[in-house]
Design an enzyme around this catalytic site. Structure first.
Site, PDB file in Angstrom:
ATOM      1  N   ARG A 145       7.795  57.755  14.587  1.00 33.60           N
ATOM      2  CA  ARG A 145       8.684  56.609  14.441  1.00 33.60           C
ATOM      3  C   ARG A 145       7.949  55.401  13.848  1.00 33.60           C
ATOM      4  O   ARG A 145       8.512  54.649  13.066  1.00 33.60           O
ATOM      5  CB  ARG A 145       9.271  56.245  15.813  1.00 33.60           C
ATOM      6  CG  ARG A 145      10.263  55.111  15.790  1.00 33.60           C
ATOM      7  CD  ARG A 145      11.489  55.452  14.959  1.00 33.60           C
ATOM      8  NE  ARG A 145      12.570  54.490  15.156  1.00 33.60           N
ATOM      9  CZ  ARG A 145      13.713  54.504  14.480  1.00 33.60           C
ATOM     10  NH1 ARG A 145      13.923  55.433  13.582  1.00 33.60           N
ATOM     11  NH2 ARG A 145      14.644  53.613  14.710  1.00 33.60           N
ATOM     12  N   HIS A 155      14.519  49.016   3.240  1.00 31.54           N
ATOM     13  CA  HIS A 155      15.503  50.093   3.431  1.00 31.54           C
ATOM     14  C   HIS A 155      16.520  49.734   4.513  1.00 31.54           C
ATOM     15  O   HIS A 155      17.703  50.062   4.406  1.00 31.54           O
ATOM     16  CB  HIS A 155      14.754  51.375   3.797  1.00 31.54           C
ATOM     17  CG  HIS A 155      15.617  52.587   3.866  1.00 31.54           C
ATOM     18  ND1 HIS A 155      16.338  53.051   2.789  1.00 31.54           N
ATOM     19  CD2 HIS A 155      15.885  53.451   4.882  1.00 31.54           C
ATOM     20  CE1 HIS A 155      17.007  54.136   3.144  1.00 31.54           C
ATOM     21  NE2 HIS A 155      16.751  54.397   4.400  1.00 31.54           N
ATOM     22  N   ASP A 156      16.065  49.065   5.557  1.00 33.31           N
ATOM     23  CA  ASP A 156      16.955  48.700   6.665  1.00 33.31           C
ATOM     24  C   ASP A 156      18.043  47.697   6.265  1.00 33.31           C
ATOM     25  O   ASP A 156      18.951  47.427   7.060  1.00 33.31           O
ATOM     26  CB  ASP A 156      16.148  48.117   7.829  1.00 33.31           C
ATOM     27  CG  ASP A 156      15.707  49.207   8.801  1.00 33.31           C
ATOM     28  OD1 ASP A 156      16.140  50.360   8.635  1.00 33.31           O
ATOM     29  OD2 ASP A 156      14.937  48.892   9.724  1.00 33.31           O
ATOM     30  N   SER A 205      21.452  55.860   3.395  1.00 26.39           N
ATOM     31  CA  SER A 205      20.241  56.671   3.486  1.00 26.39           C
ATOM     32  C   SER A 205      20.617  58.156   3.531  1.00 26.39           C
ATOM     33  O   SER A 205      21.350  58.637   2.659  1.00 26.39           O
ATOM     34  CB  SER A 205      19.451  56.236   4.727  1.00 26.39           C
ATOM     35  OG  SER A 205      18.172  56.810   4.740  1.00 26.39           O
ATOM     36  N   ASP A 214      13.996  47.817  -1.184  1.00 30.27           N
ATOM     37  CA  ASP A 214      13.924  49.144  -0.564  1.00 30.27           C
ATOM     38  C   ASP A 214      12.954  50.001  -1.375  1.00 30.27           C
ATOM     39  O   ASP A 214      13.228  50.331  -2.524  1.00 30.27           O
ATOM     40  CB  ASP A 214      15.322  49.770  -0.548  1.00 30.27           C
ATOM     41  CG  ASP A 214      15.351  51.119   0.150  1.00 30.27           C
ATOM     42  OD1 ASP A 214      14.294  51.636   0.528  1.00 30.27           O
ATOM     43  OD2 ASP A 214      16.468  51.642   0.318  1.00 30.27           O
TER      44      ASP A 214
END
Lengths: 374, 200
Positions: free
Chosen positions: A223, A351-352, A153, A318
């Site tokens: 968040r 994405h994680d 990232s 992602d």
């Protein structure tokens, strides 16, 4: 399969720097600290150092555990004896970036000019500034050239930037789940997150430390927005679906759907330890990153300075930094005659995914890293 | 990795030292490895299959994991000296599209394929069965091949598409076949280029 285990108990170290650091914004940091951890041993030729760059909320604590808190490093599944980034072979460094809130100099530290916390007066820092600071830490540790710089990232942007700012000091860059620059949509998500913080009544223009408060509501909201973009639609659907707390709608704004519970929990937890000014600075660093900006948007021209070899990895689900964004980097590197390999990992976690240990993903990393000649 | 495949030497002979090479369907990267050793090429492989991508990474070959059926949109015109597709064209759906793309991104294309009109294959059909041979190792029900064509068919396609055949070599195993290749050759290798004006 090689036996894998943890690097064990690790202790962060702090390096003090008193040479002013000029920043891309035009500002200067007169002096600063960088907190870092190392794993493995630097060899006699000093040729086996690997720098791991962290993303938005990461830290210097990449691997192993802290004795006091028991906290495990954020990339512990990658770094350790027998792991893909094998600490029996490599000397691995994790460093908290400038502007961070884990011990390196940041907005929650004292501004020597005022004797008060920097707060909103902390200068804007960019990916390039972080790399400059990391290079000074490398100097301090006696590392002339990294065998590899690795990051996911925002960390991937640092790895890419290393090869452009210090082409002679990086042999390999591993650029994972990253992008050559943010899209308007990426910036839009960051802006909503920032507005949540900036509009929190307890933000006090960024000087909330002096008021003894924290803009936790804004930071939690930021968040929550981030978390939505880190997961794929499918992963969220599988994990939470439309599951209800009370088995049926109760017509309330309290938590009803499990996804609401999850997001609130993640937001509140994050707001309990992360610094809002660091979040603001870091999202701006993401937004500003664009190595092709000075080359009329021509990424191939921007990469002309590079001398490293590259591995670029993306994940099929992602959508924050989609595979097509990684391919932009790959094609530009190829057209710059750089050695580059690219893989798109079929992983459902969005994405994680870059933090998980998918067998194909870690298999590729292991194979690539094993071929790095020291 | 083995360098036993006889077609590797033919391909190497068509390539100058230091060229930029793209190998479509590069498998475990052994051809690129061979070409980098004997011709010091700057090579990139394209491969879709995750296991083969992993094998390329192990073999220290530059590999780009994309589906070439979707074209080579990210590749600049004329960037490569040679674009190779070794024994894979028969497994591609978009035959005309990929040939066009190969000659867009490469100065020349190198293509090899199994000749379905090879006499042993004809014999198998005469005996009532789909051919199974060294170069067509699969059964009809599990073959990855989707296009079934001959040397004569490919020559016709090149004429139709305005593709120049710069060189053609035909083989029966490792033996060069010059007479009646469409009957006697099991595999053909072509060196192709762009014709200024299509003839078809």
């Amino acid at each position: 399969m090689k036996a894998q285990h943890s690097v064990g108990i690790v202790v962060p170290q702090t390096a003090h720097f008193s040479d002013p650091l000029p920043l891309k914004s035009g500002g200067v940091l007169p002096r600063y600290d960088l907190v870092y951890e190392t794993y493995g041993t630097l060899n006699a030729a000093r040729s086996n150092a690997v720098l791991v760059c962290h993303a938005l909320s990461g830290s210097h604590h990449v691997a192993g555990v802290h004795a006091d808190s028991g906290a495990e490093g954020w990339w512990d599944n990658l770094v350790g004896p027998g792991k893909p980034l094998d600490t029996r072979r490599f000397f691995v460094i994790g460093v908290n970036n400038l502007g961070g809130c884990y011990g390196s100099t940041g907005p929650n530290c004292i501004n020597p000019a005022t004797g008060k916390p920097w707060g909103a007066d902390f200068p804007f820092v960019t990916v390039e500034d972080w790399v400059d600071a990391q290079a000074r830490l490398a100097d301090r540790l006696g590392i002339e050239r990294f065998a590899a710089v690795v990051g996911g990232s925002l960390g991937g942007m640092q790895a890419l930037s290393w090869t452009l700012q210090y082409p002679d000091r990086v042999a390999h860059a591993l650029v994972i789940a990253s992008a050559p620059k943010l899209t308007a949509q990426n910036i839009a998500f960051n802006e909503v997150a920032r507005q949540a913080i900036l509009k929190d009544p307890e933000f006090h223009g960024g000087h909330y430390y002096e008021h003894g408060v924290v803009p936790t509501r804004g930071l939690a909201l930021a968040r929550m927005i981030g978390h939505i973009t880190y997961l794929s639609d499918d992963a969220m659907g599988q994990k939470f679906g439309r599951a209800l707390r009370h088995d049926k709608p109760v017509f309330s704004y309290d938590v009803e759907f499990e996804i609401e519970s999850y997001l609130r929990y993640q937001g509140d937890k994050f707001a309990g330890f992360f610094d809002a000014n660091t979040y603001l600075l870091t999202t701006k660093a993401l937004d500003y990153y664009d190595p092709a900006f000075d080359y009329n948007g021509d990424l191939v021209a921007a990469l002309g300075r590079a001398k490293a070899d590259y591995l670029v990895v993306s994940f099929s689900t992602d959508w924050r930094f989609a595979p097509s964004r990684s391919r932009e980097i790959v094609y530009a590197l190829m057209h710059s005659d750089r050695r580059v390999s690219y893989t798109e990992i079929d992983c459902p976690a969005g994405h994680d995914s870059f933090l998980l240990d998918d067998p194909q993903y870690h298999g590729i990393l292991r194979a690539y890293i094993d071929n790095i000649r020291l | 990795m083995s360098f036993q495949r006889y077609d590797y030497d033919v391909i190497a002979n068509w390539i100058e030292p230091g060229e930029r090479i793209l190998d479509l369907g590069c498998g475990d990267g052994s051809l690129l490895r061979y070409l980098s050793e004997v011709r010091q090429v700057r090579g990139y492989g394209v491969e879709k299959d995750p296991e083969r991508v992993l094998a390329c990474a192990r073999n220290d070959i530059n590999v780009i994991q994309i589906d070439m059926e979707e074209g080579l949109a990210g590749f600049d015109d004329g960037f490569f000296d040679h674009v190779i597709m070794s024994l894979s064209l028969q497994a591609m759906h978009n035959t005309q599209g990929i040939l066009k793309e190969m000659l867009r991104v490469g100065r020349e294309a190198v293509v090899s394929f199994p000749n379905f009109a090879y006499w042993r294959h004809r014999q198998a059909i005469l005996n009532g069965h789909m051919p199974v041979s060294k170069n067509l190792p699969h059964q009809w029900y599990n073959t990855p091949n989707v296009r079934f064509f001959t040397i004569a068919d490919f020559d016709d396609l090149c004429a139709q598409e305005g593709i120049a055949i710069h060189e053609r070599l035909a083989f029966d195993e490792d033996k060069v076949i010059t007479d009646e290749p469409n009957f006697l050759a099991s595999v053909a290798l072509y060196r192709l280029g762009r014709r200024e004006t299509p003839t078809g």
